[in-house]
Design an enzyme around this catalytic site. Structure first.
Site, PDB file in Angstrom:
ATOM      1  N   HIS A 168      52.445 -32.181 -38.602  1.00  0.00           N
ATOM      2  CA  HIS A 168      53.008 -33.311 -37.860  1.00  0.00           C
ATOM      3  C   HIS A 168      52.753 -34.656 -38.552  1.00  0.00           C
ATOM      4  O   HIS A 168      51.720 -34.877 -39.173  1.00  0.00           O
ATOM      5  CB  HIS A 168      52.431 -33.351 -36.449  1.00  0.00           C
ATOM      6  CG  HIS A 168      50.927 -33.447 -36.416  1.00  0.00           C
ATOM      7  ND1 HIS A 168      50.247 -34.637 -36.437  1.00  0.00           N
ATOM      8  CD2 HIS A 168      49.984 -32.472 -36.371  1.00  0.00           C
ATOM      9  CE1 HIS A 168      48.949 -34.409 -36.387  1.00  0.00           C
ATOM     10  NE2 HIS A 168      48.750 -33.101 -36.348  1.00  0.00           N
ATOM     11  N   ASP A 169      53.750 -35.519 -38.454  1.00  0.00           N
ATOM     12  CA  ASP A 169      53.660 -36.917 -38.890  1.00  0.00           C
ATOM     13  C   ASP A 169      53.522 -37.087 -40.395  1.00  0.00           C
ATOM     14  O   ASP A 169      53.138 -38.165 -40.872  1.00  0.00           O
ATOM     15  CB  ASP A 169      52.504 -37.641 -38.175  1.00  0.00           C
ATOM     16  CG  ASP A 169      52.620 -37.567 -36.662  1.00  0.00           C
ATOM     17  OD1 ASP A 169      53.593 -38.116 -36.126  1.00  0.00           O
ATOM     18  OD2 ASP A 169      51.764 -36.928 -36.019  1.00  0.00           O
TER      19      ASP A 169
ATOM     20  N   GLY B 166      48.065 -33.010 -40.925  1.00  0.00           N
ATOM     21  CA  GLY B 166      48.844 -34.085 -40.322  1.00  0.00           C
ATOM     22  C   GLY B 166      48.698 -35.421 -41.024  1.00  0.00           C
ATOM     23  O   GLY B 166      47.690 -35.706 -41.673  1.00  0.00           O
TER      24      GLY B 166
END
Length: 271
Positions: A123-124, A141
């Site tokens: 994520h991200d 992440g």
């Protein structure tokens, strides 16, 4: 004329936006908020979920999972997105997660990348253009990867690490700190081992630019260079700026180091 080929054993949910000349093979599942650009090719057994956009001419091979919820216990179902650019090749068993509220709610992959078997992008993360991720390279992440970077097979990148443009991560390396543009790191707990000279030559950097980078690298990181044995990194940076302020490549390295970082800079192994 719109031509879309959807295999009868594929599931494309109502609401999905499908471009021209898209191919969706057997046993694929495309969610209702997915957008597929022109000439996207999902070979078979591909799952695309969530608010995921895949731009034109990207090819996805079997058993890839794109856009399912991130592996983050803080995620509470908030709106988040995954954007994948143009002309990417995404091989078997690749997983890419969308963003989280704590990281801007967006994971973004640039154009013209090659993501080999088993790559994971958490994520991200923000991935540049023309990157190569070898088999089972893994990003935690919030990792940022610059254009033309190469991530070696079975390597792992710690959360919040920045990988500079044209950098190379050696296979089976663990990167816990930021990697300067043009740098090479290797090791179980990776250390900076030099410049990515082969990559620079392949990408047609001039001999003059490469020599300036070599000289600046020595000033920044060589503990044995005369008159700099006991200098701090900040003092070395100022020396590089005074000598190479007109070099775009050198200043790119300097600005990368000077920017705020959550993980510090990956340094050479001394001693």
């Amino acid at each position: 004329m719109t031509v879309v080929t959807i295999h009868p054993l594929a599931i494309v949910e109502e609401g999905a936006e499908i471009g021209n000349n898209v191919h969706i093979g057997p046993f694929c599942h495309v969610g209702p908020q997915v957008k597929l650009g022109d000439n996207v090719d999902l070979k078979s057994h591909v799952v695309v979920a969530g608010h995921t956009t895949i731009e034109e001419h990207t090819v996805v091979f079997p058993f890839a999972s794109l856009g399912h919820v991130p592996q983050d216990k803080k995620f509470q179902g908030e709106h988040s997105s995954l954007e994948i650019g143009k002309r990417n090749i995404i091989r078997e068993y690749v997983t890419i997660n969308p963003g989280t509220e704590g990281g801007g709610s967006l994971t973004k992959v640039g154009n013209d990348g090659l993501f080999m078997i088993g790559v994971h992008i958490a994520h991200d993360c923000h991935i540049g253009n023309h990157v190569i991720f070898a088999n089972h390279a893994t990003l935690a992440g919030h990792v940022h990867v610059g254009d033309h970077a190469i991530i070696g097979g079975l390597s792992a990148i710690h959360q919040f690490v920045r990988i500079g443009e044209h950098a190379m991560i050696g296979g089976m390396s663990g990167a816990e700190q930021d990697v300067i543009p043009y740098g090479v790191i290797v090791g179980e707990r990776a250390h900076l081992s030099g410049l990515n000279l082969i990559g620079l030559k392949r990408r047609n950097f001039s001999p003059g630019a490469i020599n300036q980078l070599r000289d600046a690298y020595k000033i920044l990181f060589d503990k044995n260079i005369k008159d700099f044995e006991n200098s701090t990194l900040l003092e070395r940076i100022e020396k590089v700026i005074s000598q190479y302020k007109d070099s775009e490549e050198v200043m790119h390295v300097v600005n990368f180091i000077k920017n705020d970082s959550k993980r510090n800079i990956c340094m050479p192994k001394y001693g």
